[in-house]
Design an enzyme around this catalytic site. Structure first.
Site, PDB file in Angstrom:
ATOM      1  N   GLU A 108       2.958 -10.154   0.575  1.00 28.04           N
ATOM      2  CA  GLU A 108       2.971  -9.351  -0.653  1.00 28.04           C
ATOM      3  C   GLU A 108       1.860  -8.309  -0.634  1.00 28.04           C
ATOM      4  O   GLU A 108       0.698  -8.637  -0.345  1.00 28.04           O
ATOM      5  CB  GLU A 108       2.788 -10.280  -1.860  1.00 28.04           C
ATOM      6  CG  GLU A 108       2.995  -9.627  -3.206  1.00 28.04           C
ATOM      7  CD  GLU A 108       4.448  -9.238  -3.480  1.00 28.04           C
ATOM      8  OE1 GLU A 108       5.351 -10.030  -3.182  1.00 28.04           O
ATOM      9  OE2 GLU A 108       4.673  -8.133  -3.993  1.00 28.04           O
ATOM     10  N   ASP A 109       2.216  -7.079  -0.911  1.00 28.89           N
ATOM     11  CA  ASP A 109       1.249  -5.996  -1.131  1.00 28.89           C
ATOM     12  C   ASP A 109       0.314  -5.732   0.043  1.00 28.89           C
ATOM     13  O   ASP A 109      -0.893  -5.510  -0.141  1.00 28.89           O
ATOM     14  CB  ASP A 109       0.474  -6.232  -2.437  1.00 28.89           C
ATOM     15  CG  ASP A 109       1.337  -5.895  -3.654  1.00 28.89           C
ATOM     16  OD1 ASP A 109       2.515  -5.539  -3.470  1.00 28.89           O
ATOM     17  OD2 ASP A 109       0.845  -5.982  -4.787  1.00 28.89           O
TER      18      ASP A 109
ATOM     19  N   TYR B 258       2.366 -11.450 -15.591  1.00 27.27           N
ATOM     20  CA  TYR B 258       2.590 -10.620 -14.415  1.00 27.27           C
ATOM     21  C   TYR B 258       2.588  -9.139 -14.819  1.00 27.27           C
ATOM     22  O   TYR B 258       1.821  -8.735 -15.675  1.00 27.27           O
ATOM     23  CB  TYR B 258       3.863 -11.071 -13.652  1.00 27.27           C
ATOM     24  CG  TYR B 258       3.789 -10.555 -12.245  1.00 27.27           C
ATOM     25  CD1 TYR B 258       2.820 -11.039 -11.373  1.00 27.27           C
ATOM     26  CD2 TYR B 258       4.580  -9.514 -11.823  1.00 27.27           C
ATOM     27  CE1 TYR B 258       2.658 -10.496 -10.108  1.00 27.27           C
ATOM     28  CE2 TYR B 258       4.429  -8.964 -10.556  1.00 27.27           C
ATOM     29  CZ  TYR B 258       3.463  -9.464  -9.711  1.00 27.27           C
ATOM     30  OH  TYR B 258       3.294  -8.913  -8.472  1.00 27.27           O
TER      31      TYR B 258
ATOM     32  N   ASN C  99       5.629   2.713  -9.695  1.00 21.33           N
ATOM     33  CA  ASN C  99       4.839   2.255 -10.826  1.00 21.33           C
ATOM     34  C   ASN C  99       3.372   2.213 -10.445  1.00 21.33           C
ATOM     35  O   ASN C  99       3.059   2.349  -9.263  1.00 21.33           O
ATOM     36  CB  ASN C  99       5.364   0.900 -11.352  1.00 21.33           C
ATOM     37  CG  ASN C  99       5.416  -0.177 -10.294  1.00 21.33           C
ATOM     38  OD1 ASN C  99       4.408  -0.434  -9.648  1.00 21.33           O
ATOM     39  ND2 ASN C  99       6.568  -0.797 -10.096  1.00 21.33           N
TER      40      ASN C  99
ATOM     41  N   ASP D 183       8.229  -9.477   0.245  1.00 19.04           N
ATOM     42  CA  ASP D 183       8.887  -9.167  -1.030  1.00 19.04           C
ATOM     43  C   ASP D 183       8.947  -7.658  -1.297  1.00 19.04           C
ATOM     44  O   ASP D 183       9.924  -7.171  -1.872  1.00 19.04           O
ATOM     45  CB  ASP D 183       8.164  -9.877  -2.175  1.00 19.04           C
ATOM     46  CG  ASP D 183       8.850  -9.604  -3.488  1.00 19.04           C
ATOM     47  OD1 ASP D 183      10.069  -9.830  -3.566  1.00 19.04           O
ATOM     48  OD2 ASP D 183       8.184  -9.118  -4.434  1.00 19.04           O
ATOM     49  N   ASP D 184       7.917  -6.921  -0.873  1.00 17.39           N
ATOM     50  CA  ASP D 184       7.921  -5.468  -1.129  1.00 17.39           C
ATOM     51  C   ASP D 184       9.065  -4.790  -0.390  1.00 17.39           C
ATOM     52  O   ASP D 184       9.557  -3.750  -0.811  1.00 17.39           O
ATOM     53  CB  ASP D 184       6.601  -4.838  -0.674  1.00 17.39           C
ATOM     54  CG  ASP D 184       5.426  -5.520  -1.333  1.00 17.39           C
ATOM     55  OD1 ASP D 184       5.389  -5.550  -2.559  1.00 17.39           O
ATOM     56  OD2 ASP D 184       4.575  -6.067  -0.603  1.00 17.39           O
TER      57      ASP D 184
ATOM     58  N   ARG E 293      -2.578  -2.870  -0.505  1.00 19.37           N
ATOM     59  CA  ARG E 293      -1.780  -1.961  -1.329  1.00 19.37           C
ATOM     60  C   ARG E 293      -1.281  -2.719  -2.552  1.00 19.37           C
ATOM     61  O   ARG E 293      -0.150  -3.156  -2.615  1.00 19.37           O
ATOM     62  CB  ARG E 293      -0.608  -1.402  -0.508  1.00 19.37           C
ATOM     63  CG  ARG E 293      -0.081  -0.087  -1.026  1.00 19.37           C
ATOM     64  CD  ARG E 293       1.411  -0.126  -1.290  1.00 19.37           C
ATOM     65  NE  ARG E 293       1.778  -1.181  -2.231  1.00 19.37           N
ATOM     66  CZ  ARG E 293       3.004  -1.626  -2.425  1.00 19.37           C
ATOM     67  NH1 ARG E 293       3.975  -1.163  -1.743  1.00 19.37           N
ATOM     68  NH2 ARG E 293       3.269  -2.585  -3.317  1.00 19.37           N
TER      69      ARG E 293
ATOM     70  N   LYS F  48       2.450 -13.944  -8.543  1.00 24.04           N
ATOM     71  CA  LYS F  48       3.785 -14.008  -7.929  1.00 24.04           C
ATOM     72  C   LYS F  48       4.263 -15.449  -7.848  1.00 24.04           C
ATOM     73  O   LYS F  48       5.436 -15.752  -8.082  1.00 24.04           O
ATOM     74  CB  LYS F  48       3.740 -13.418  -6.515  1.00 24.04           C
ATOM     75  CG  LYS F  48       3.770 -11.916  -6.495  1.00 24.04           C
ATOM     76  CD  LYS F  48       5.195 -11.406  -6.404  1.00 24.04           C
ATOM     77  CE  LYS F  48       5.276  -9.932  -6.675  1.00 24.04           C
ATOM     78  NZ  LYS F  48       6.599  -9.357  -6.548  1.00 24.04           N
TER      79      LYS F  48
HETATM   80  N1  LIG Z   1      11.071  -3.206  -7.824  1.00 27.53           N
HETATM   81  C1  LIG Z   1      10.450  -2.046  -7.882  1.00 27.53           C
HETATM   82  O1  LIG Z   1      10.603  -1.319  -8.816  1.00 27.53           O
HETATM   83  C2  LIG Z   1       9.543  -1.616  -6.748  1.00 27.53           C
HETATM   84  C3  LIG Z   1       9.433  -2.403  -5.614  1.00 27.53           C
HETATM   85  C4  LIG Z   1       8.615  -1.972  -4.553  1.00 27.53           C
HETATM   86  C5  LIG Z   1       7.912  -0.780  -4.669  1.00 27.53           C
HETATM   87  N2  LIG Z   1       8.022  -0.049  -5.815  1.00 27.53           N
HETATM   88  C6  LIG Z   1       7.250   1.210  -5.960  1.00 27.53           C
HETATM   89  O2  LIG Z   1       7.625   2.095  -4.934  1.00 27.53           O
HETATM   90  C7  LIG Z   1       6.519   2.905  -4.586  1.00 27.53           C
HETATM   91  C8  LIG Z   1       6.425   2.997  -3.075  1.00 27.53           C
HETATM   92  O3  LIG Z   1       6.138   1.731  -2.532  1.00 27.53           O
HETATM   93  P1  LIG Z   1       6.010   1.543  -0.942  1.00 27.53           P
HETATM   94  O4  LIG Z   1       5.655   0.111  -0.725  1.00 27.53           O
HETATM   95  O5  LIG Z   1       7.193   2.071  -0.248  1.00 27.53           O
HETATM   96  O6  LIG Z   1       4.751   2.484  -0.637  1.00 27.53           O
HETATM   97  P2  LIG Z   1       4.409   3.172   0.747  1.00 27.53           P
HETATM   98  O7  LIG Z   1       2.993   3.608   0.611  1.00 27.53           O
HETATM   99  O8  LIG Z   1       4.800   2.307   1.891  1.00 27.53           O
HETATM  100  O9  LIG Z   1       5.355   4.479   0.804  1.00 27.53           O
HETATM  101  C9  LIG Z   1       5.219   5.607  -0.023  1.00 27.53           C
HETATM  102  C10 LIG Z   1       6.058   6.735   0.577  1.00 27.53           C
HETATM  103  O10 LIG Z   1       6.114   7.812  -0.363  1.00 27.53           O
HETATM  104  C11 LIG Z   1       5.854   9.040   0.354  1.00 27.53           C
HETATM  105  N3  LIG Z   1       5.298  10.009  -0.599  1.00 27.53           N
HETATM  106  C12 LIG Z   1       4.082  10.047  -1.186  1.00 27.53           C
HETATM  107  N4  LIG Z   1       3.979  11.118  -2.006  1.00 27.53           N
HETATM  108  C13 LIG Z   1       5.168  11.760  -1.936  1.00 27.53           C
HETATM  109  C14 LIG Z   1       5.667  12.936  -2.529  1.00 27.53           C
HETATM  110  N5  LIG Z   1       4.940  13.646  -3.388  1.00 27.53           N
HETATM  111  N6  LIG Z   1       6.919  13.317  -2.206  1.00 27.53           N
HETATM  112  C15 LIG Z   1       7.671  12.618  -1.336  1.00 27.53           C
HETATM  113  N7  LIG Z   1       7.240  11.499  -0.746  1.00 27.53           N
HETATM  114  C16 LIG Z   1       6.008  11.073  -1.036  1.00 27.53           C
HETATM  115  C17 LIG Z   1       4.904   8.662   1.465  1.00 27.53           C
HETATM  116  O11 LIG Z   1       4.954   9.608   2.504  1.00 27.53           O
HETATM  117  C18 LIG Z   1       5.505   7.312   1.872  1.00 27.53           C
HETATM  118  O12 LIG Z   1       6.583   7.525   2.762  1.00 27.53           O
HETATM  119  C19 LIG Z   1       5.290   2.293  -5.263  1.00 27.53           C
HETATM  120  O13 LIG Z   1       4.914   3.086  -6.359  1.00 27.53           O
HETATM  121  C20 LIG Z   1       5.766   0.965  -5.770  1.00 27.53           C
HETATM  122  O14 LIG Z   1       5.156   0.640  -6.994  1.00 27.53           O
HETATM  123  C21 LIG Z   1       8.812  -0.441  -6.849  1.00 27.53           C
END
Ligand SMILES: NC(=O)c1ccc[n+]([C@@H]2O[C@H](COP(=O)([O-])OP(=O)(O)OC[C@H]3O[C@@H](n4cnc5c(N)ncnc54)[C@H](O)[C@@H]3O)[C@@H](O)[C@H]2O)c1
Length: 547
Positions: free
Chosen positions: A241-242, A99, A404, A264-265, A152, A170
Site C-alpha cells: 500500500e502506498d 479512514y 485525491n 491495492d493501489d 506515496r 486499511k
Molecule cells: N480509488 C481511487 O479513487 C484511487 C485509487 C488510486 C489512486 N487514486 C489517485 O490517482 C492519482 C494517481 O495515483 P498513482 O498511484 O497512479 O500516482 P503516480 O504518481 O504513480 O502517477 C501519477 C501520474 O500522473 C502523471 N501526471 C502528473 N501531473 C500530470 C499532469 N498535469 N498531466 C498529466 N499527467 C500528469 C505523472 O506523470 C504520472 O504518470 C492519485 O491522486 C491518487 O490519489 C485514486
C-alpha cells in the site's frame, strides 16, 4: 478459550488491559467474581447498548473528525469489540472518520498524535534480522500484512513513518467492511528513511532520519522481508500500500508469481474502477469491448486499471491486441505514443502510433475516447474544453476524476454535469455531495477501493488461497457492480451504498471465492455452499463469555 483454542487465564488488571478481552463495564457478575475484577471497575453492569450510547455521546462532544479519529483509536486500544461494534453499526458514518478523508490529516500529524504503537516498525538498520523481528509479534496465525514504505501516502507524497496510519487504517477496513477477524491482521512499516525534509526536521518524527537508499537496496531489503514473512507466517498474504509508483509496479511484478500478495493501489483500484465502468456502461447502453479509454496520468493507478480493463475486454471477446489498442495514456509530457523517447517499460504496450500532442483536449478529439480517467494528481485538469469535447463525441461521456484529496480532483461533479449538460457519467476518488442540474438530482459516486480489497481479503482468508490473480479482481468488480439498483443507476450512482457495506462485501467475497476454487488456488476443499462457508469465517463484534 481464545481464538487459537487456548484457555484464557488472564485475571484482574491484566484482563482489563487486554483490548481483545476487555469488556469494561459489561463484565457479568460471575466473570467479575471468577476473574478478580470486583472493585477494579464500577459496580454496575452495563449493557452493550449503554456502552455504545456513551461512545456516541463522547464522539459528539469532539469538535473535529481528527479528534473523533483519535478518540476511536484509543477506544480500539482499550476495547476492540466495542470499537468494531460502534464502527460496524453505521459504516457510512464511521468509515470516513477512521479512514479517508480523516486518515490523511492523521498521517500528516502521526508523530504528534501518537499514543501507543500498533503493528510493527522494521527499519533498514535491522537488515539481516527481519525474521527474528517478525517473531516478536505475539500472534502466530497472521494472515494479512499491509505494508508501506511511506513513500506515496494518499495524494500527500513521501511521509515516511507518518504513513504508518495507512496500513493501520486499511486493515481496520478488512474487519469493519468484510468481517475479517482483527487478530489475523498485522500493519507493517518498512522504514527505509524519507526524502521529506519536514519529517526529518520534526523533533516528534518517529522514523529513522536518513534519506531513502537507492532502488537496489530498497528491493534487497524488501526481498528479505518477503521471504521472512513466508517463513514466519506461512499462510500470510502481503498487501502493498502506498509505495512510490515505479516501485509499486516493479515490486508487484517481482513477487506476484511466487508469493500470495497484491498491491491495492494497482489491483484494488483497478477492480473498483472496472466495477464503475461496468455500471457506467449499463447507463450508457454499451459494451466493454466497444470502449476507447484515455487516461490522464500514466502511473501505477493508470497502468493497473488499464491492464485489468484489457483482461476484462478479453473476457468480453476481444483479442489482447484489440483490447490494448483501445487504451491510451497521457502524462506530463503529453500523449504516450510510439515516437516518444523515454516511455517506461510498463507504458510501452499502450504507446500507439499517433502524432505527438501535449494538448489533452486535442488528444480527445483525435483518439475519440468513450471514457476519460483522471489519475494525474492534478486538480482541475479536466477543464470546460475537455468535458465539452467529450460531450460532443459521446452521448453519455464517462468522466472519472479520481485524484485525491479533494483539491486534486481533475474536475468536480458540478463541472462535469454542467459542461456536459447533465450527460456525464461521473465518479471521483472522494465523496462529493449530491448535485442539482436542470431540476434533476445527481448523486456523484465515490470509486472507493474499500468496495474491493476487504472482500478479496475475506475470500483469501476463508479459502486460504495461495495466489492472487486478476480474475479475482474482475470477479469482485462484477459482484460490486451487480449490487447497484436500477433506481441508483438512474440517479447517476454507480457504486453501492456504504450503509450496507458488510452485505456487499460478503456477496463479493463469495464470488471471489468461487474463482479461487474454480482455479484450484484454495488451500481447503470446496464447500457445498460457498456463501455459508464465507459467513462461517466472519468476525462478529460480540463479547465472548469468559466463564
Ligand atoms: N480509488 C481511487 O479513487 C484511487 C485509487 C488510486 C489512486 N487514486 C489517485 O490517482 C492519482 C494517481 O495515483 P498513482 O498511484 O497512479 O500516482 P503516480 O504518481 O504513480 O502517477 C501519477 C501520474 O500522473 C502523471 N501526471 C502528473 N501531473 C500530470 C499532469 N498535469 N498531466 C498529466 N499527467 C500528469 C505523472 O506523470 C504520472 O504518470 C492519485 O491522486 C491518487 O490519489 C485514486
Amino acid at each position: 478459550m481464545d481464538l487459537n483454542g487456548n484457555r484464557i487465564t488472564k485475571r484482574g488488571i491484566e484482563l482489563l488491559q487486554d483490548p481483545t478481552l476487555n469488556k469494561s463495564t459489561a463484565f457479568t457478575e460471575e466473570e467479575r467474581q471468577a476473574r478478580g475484577l470486583v472493585g477494579l471497575i464500577p459496580d454496575v453492569i452495563e449493557t452493550e447498548e449503554t456502552q455504545i450510547n456513551r461512545v456516541m455521546q463522547q464522539l459528539n462532544d469532539n469538535s473535529s473528525d481528527l479528534d473523533r479519529y483519535i478518540y476511536l483509536i484509543s477506544l480500539l486500544d482499550n476495547d476492540e469489540t466495542l470499537f468494531y461494534k460502534v464502527v460496524m453499526s453505521d459504516p457510512a458514518h464511521f468509515l470516513p472518520v477512521i479512514y479517508s478523508p480523516t486518515i490523511g490529516e492523521a498521517c500528516l500529524k502521526f508523530g504528534h498524535i501518537f499514543q501507543r504503537p500498533r503493528g510493527m516498525y522494521i527499519s533498514i538498520r535491522r537488515k539481516g534480522h527481519v525474521k527474528e523481528i517478525l517473531r516478536n509479534w505475539p500472534e502466530k496465525d497472521v494472515r494479512f500484512i499491509c505494508v508501506t514504505d511511506g513513500e506515496r501516502i494518499l495524494g500527500l507524497g513521501d511521509l515516511g513513518a507518518n504513513g504508518m496510519g495507512i496500513p493501520i487504517g486499511k486493515l481496520q477496513l478488512y474487519t469493519a467492511c468484510a468481517a475479517v477477524p482483527p487478530h489475523v491482521l498485522l500493519p507493517v512499516f518498512l522504514d527505509m528513511g524519507t526524502n521529506n525534509r519536514d519529517c526529518i526536521n520534526d523533533p516528534l518524527y518517529l522514523g529513522i532520519r536518513q534519506t531513502r537508499p537507492p532502488a537496489e537496496e530498497i528491493y534487497e531489503f524488501t526481498d528479505e522481508f518477503m521471504s521472512a514473512v513466508q517463513e514466519v507466517f506461512p499462510q500470510c498474504c502481503i498487501h502493498f500500500e502506498d509505495w512510490g509508483g515505479v516501485d509499486a509496479i516493479n515490486l508487484l511484478e517481482r513477487y506476484r508469481e511466487n508469493y500470495c500478495c497484491f498491491n491495492d493501489d494497482i489491483q484494488g483500484t483497478s477492480g473498483v474502477i472496472l466495477a464503475g465502468i461496468i455500471n457506467a456502461l449499463k447507463i450508457a447502453g454499451s459494451r466493454l469491448k466497444d470502449q476507447r479509454i484515455l487516461f490522464l496520468g500514466a502511473g501505477s493507478a493508470a497502468i493497473g486499471i488499464a491492464d485489468l480493463i484489457v483482461s476484462a475486454m478479453m473476457q468480453d471477446g476481444l483479442t489482447k491486441e484489440e483490447a490494448v489498442s483501445r487504451i491510451w495514456l497521457f502524462d506530463t509530457k503529453g500523449l504516450v505514443e510510439s515516437s516518444r523517447s523515454k516511455v517506461k517499460s510498463f507504458q510501452k504496450p499502450y504507446a500507439h502510433t499517433h502524432t505527438p500532442t501535449r494538448d489533452f483536449a486535442e488528444a480527445i478529439g483525435s483518439v475519440k475516447p468513450t471514457a476519460i480517467i483522471g489519475v494525474s494528481t492534478t486538480g482541475k485538469a479536466f477543464n470546460r474544453r475537455v468535458i465539452e469535447t467529450m460531450a460532443t463525441i459521446n452521448d453519455r461521456p464517462i468522466i472519472f476524476a479520481l485524484s485525491n484529496p479533494t483539491d486534486h480532483a481533475e474536475c468536480t461533479p458540478d463541472e462535469a454535469y454542467e459542461w456536459s449538460r447533465g450527460r456525464a457519467i461521473y465518479a471521483a476518488g472522494i465523496q462529493f455531495p449530491p448535485v442539482e442540474y436542470n431540476g434533476k438530482k445527481f448523486v456523484p459516486s465515490q470509486a472507493n477501493n474499500m468496495y474491493v480489497y476487504p472482500a478479496i481479503g475475506m475470500a483469501v482468508y476463508a479459502t486460504q488461497a495461495k495466489r492472487i490473480t486478476d480474475d479475482m479482481f474482475i470477479a469482485a468488480a462484477h459482484a460490486v457492480a451487480e449490487q447497484v439498483t436500477q433506481a441508483e443507476l438512474d440517479s447517476g450512482k454507480i457504486y453501492p451504498h456504504q450503509s450496507n457495506i458488510l452485505e456487499t462485501e460478503l456477496y463479493t467475497a463469495t464470488k471471489v471465492a468461487e474463482v479461487i476454487f474454480d482455479k484450484s488456488l484454495a488451500g481447503v476443499d470446496r464447500p457445498e455452499n460457498i456463501r455459508a462457508f464465507i459467513e462461517s469465517h466472519a468476525y462478529k463484534p460480540e463479547y465472548k463469555s469468559l466463564m
